[in-house]
Design a protein around this motif. Structure first.
Motif, PDB file in Angstrom:
ATOM      1  N   SER A 251      19.957 -43.145  44.101  1.00 44.14           N
ATOM      2  CA  SER A 251      18.592 -43.186  43.580  1.00 44.14           C
ATOM      3  C   SER A 251      18.479 -42.731  42.132  1.00 44.14           C
ATOM      4  CB  SER A 251      17.673 -42.321  44.457  1.00 44.14           C
ATOM      5  OG  SER A 251      18.098 -40.965  44.426  1.00 44.14           O
ATOM      6  N   SER A 252      19.249 -41.721  41.750  1.00 41.99           N
ATOM      7  CA  SER A 252      19.087 -41.163  40.406  1.00 41.99           C
ATOM      8  C   SER A 252      20.018 -41.803  39.378  1.00 41.99           C
ATOM      9  CB  SER A 252      19.344 -39.647  40.432  1.00 41.99           C
ATOM     10  OG  SER A 252      18.435 -39.001  41.295  1.00 41.99           O
ATOM     11  N   VAL A 253      21.263 -42.074  39.774  1.00 41.20           N
ATOM     12  CA  VAL A 253      22.233 -42.628  38.828  1.00 41.20           C
ATOM     13  C   VAL A 253      22.140 -44.149  38.769  1.00 41.20           C
ATOM     14  CG1 VAL A 253      24.670 -42.774  38.214  1.00 41.20           C
ATOM     15  CG2 VAL A 253      23.771 -40.667  39.213  1.00 41.20           C
ATOM     16  N   LEU A 254      22.182 -44.788  39.952  1.00 42.97           N
ATOM     17  CA  LEU A 254      22.145 -46.249  40.000  1.00 42.97           C
ATOM     18  C   LEU A 254      20.733 -46.806  40.137  1.00 42.97           C
ATOM     19  CD1 LEU A 254      25.262 -46.812  42.288  1.00 42.97           C
ATOM     20  CD2 LEU A 254      25.127 -46.847  39.792  1.00 42.97           C
ATOM     21  N   LYS A 255      19.773 -45.943  40.509  1.00 42.56           N
ATOM     22  CA  LYS A 255      18.343 -46.278  40.494  1.00 42.56           C
ATOM     23  C   LYS A 255      17.981 -47.459  41.393  1.00 42.56           C
ATOM     24  CE  LYS A 255      17.981 -44.469  35.794  1.00 42.56           C
ATOM     25  NZ  LYS A 255      17.685 -43.138  36.287  1.00 42.56           N
ATOM     26  N   GLN A 256      18.496 -47.436  42.626  1.00 46.15           N
ATOM     27  CA  GLN A 256      18.105 -48.436  43.619  1.00 46.15           C
ATOM     28  C   GLN A 256      17.868 -47.742  44.955  1.00 46.15           C
ATOM     29  OE1 GLN A 256      19.640 -52.302  44.095  1.00 46.15           O
ATOM     30  NE2 GLN A 256      20.551 -52.428  42.062  1.00 46.15           N
TER      31      GLN A 256
END
Length: 303
Positions: A251-256
């Motif tokens: 969620s935070s690094v790859l944002k999916q």
């Protein structure tokens, strides 16, 4: 999670605190144990960093799971062992010293191995031949900030202020447990529709992966002629994953959003089979103490 304050600030901070609490329970002596029992550690590293990702990849192929959920499970398989593995090892009457040593080593190795595994997963499971450039450098930086640095701070505090470190360790561990629960609940709540629509596929796979790795970790250690205590420990260390880190990466690094769901689901379901395994091994030890034959095989004596 679309770059909001929860995914960009709160989740990483919560994970950092969890890793800080882990560091409070570690000492340089935990790393020193590696020298005294290198075979057990090497078997554990092979199971956790080679066998687990390969098994997860193979099971995904057999189950026909692809796309974002497959990437999410591979992220999970690339994460280090969960901090609660030490508690499960204690319940199972395993080798707690080995568990602590392995947790420390796994947290360091993950900084280098996770970006490589996630890069492969993104490229292989992106779908429709799409090539996704994984931010390897950014992920490695995140690993240092969210794993290495908090653990180092916790260990440093424990070393220089042992009295203070021991006093706050219990409280920090309880806070970390609450944070973990809140993170899982938040991830599930925010993506409830997506999870509900795919639960019938994801939940059985998550449980199957967990049970498979419990058996593989225990079995590989037994084949390597490690003690029963060490075999139980490596079974747990191979199967109990840091679901919080998996959610943060997704969620935070790859944002999916979808990348984070397997970690959230596995982070809950792994305790179903994990606790059953731990109490089963504990019962076997109690039978030995009572003079009855042990159910589980192993080369060593019970604790």
């Amino acid at each position: 999670m679309q770059g909001d304050i929860v995914s960009t600030v709160l989740l990483p901070l919560a994970l950092a605190f969890i890793m800080f609490s882990l560091g409070l329970g570690l000492t340089p002596a935990d790393f020193g144990r590696i020298v005294r029992q290198p075979r057990a550690l090497l078997v554990g590293v092979a199971c956790h960093f080679i066998l687990l990702p390969l098994a997860c990849f193979g099971m995904l192929q057999v189950a026909g799971i692809g796309g974002a959920f497959a990437v999410g499970f591979m992220i999970l398989a690339a994460c280090p062992t969960g901090t609660t593995s030490n508690l499960l090892t204690y319940i199972a009457r395993g080798d707690v010293a080995l568990a602590l040593s392995f947790t420390a080593v796994a947290s360091v190795l993950t900084i280098f191995t996770l970006p490589l595994i996630v890069s492969f997963a993104l490229e292989f499971f992106a779908g429709s031949g799409q090539k996704v450039a994984a931010p390897v450098g950014a992920m490695m930086k995140q690993m240092v900030l969210m794993l290495g640095l908090p653990v180092a701070i916790g260990m440093t505090l424990r070393y220089w202020k042992p009295g203070l470190g021991q006093r706050i360790e219990g409280t920090c561990t309880k806070i970390a447990s609450v944070l973990f629960i809140l993170i899982v609940v938040a991830a599930v709540a925010k993506n409830w529709v997506l999870l509900r629509d795919n639960f019938h596929t994801l939940a059985p796979f998550a449980l199957a992966l967990n049970v498979t790795m419990l058996a593989c970790g225990f079995g590989m250690a037994w084949l390597a002629r490690l003690s029963r205590q060490q075999s139980v420990t490596l079974g747990i260390e191979t199967a109990i994953q840091n679901g919080t880190l998996a959610m943060v990466i997704g969620s935070s690094v790859l944002k999916q959003d979808a990348f984070a769901l397997p970690g959230a689901l596995y982070g809950v379901l792994m305790y179903v089979s994990g606790l059953a395994f731990a109490y089963g091994m504990r019962r076997a030890v109690n039978r030995v103490h009572a003079g009855e034959p042990a159910v589980a095989p192993g080369a060593g004596s019970p604790p």
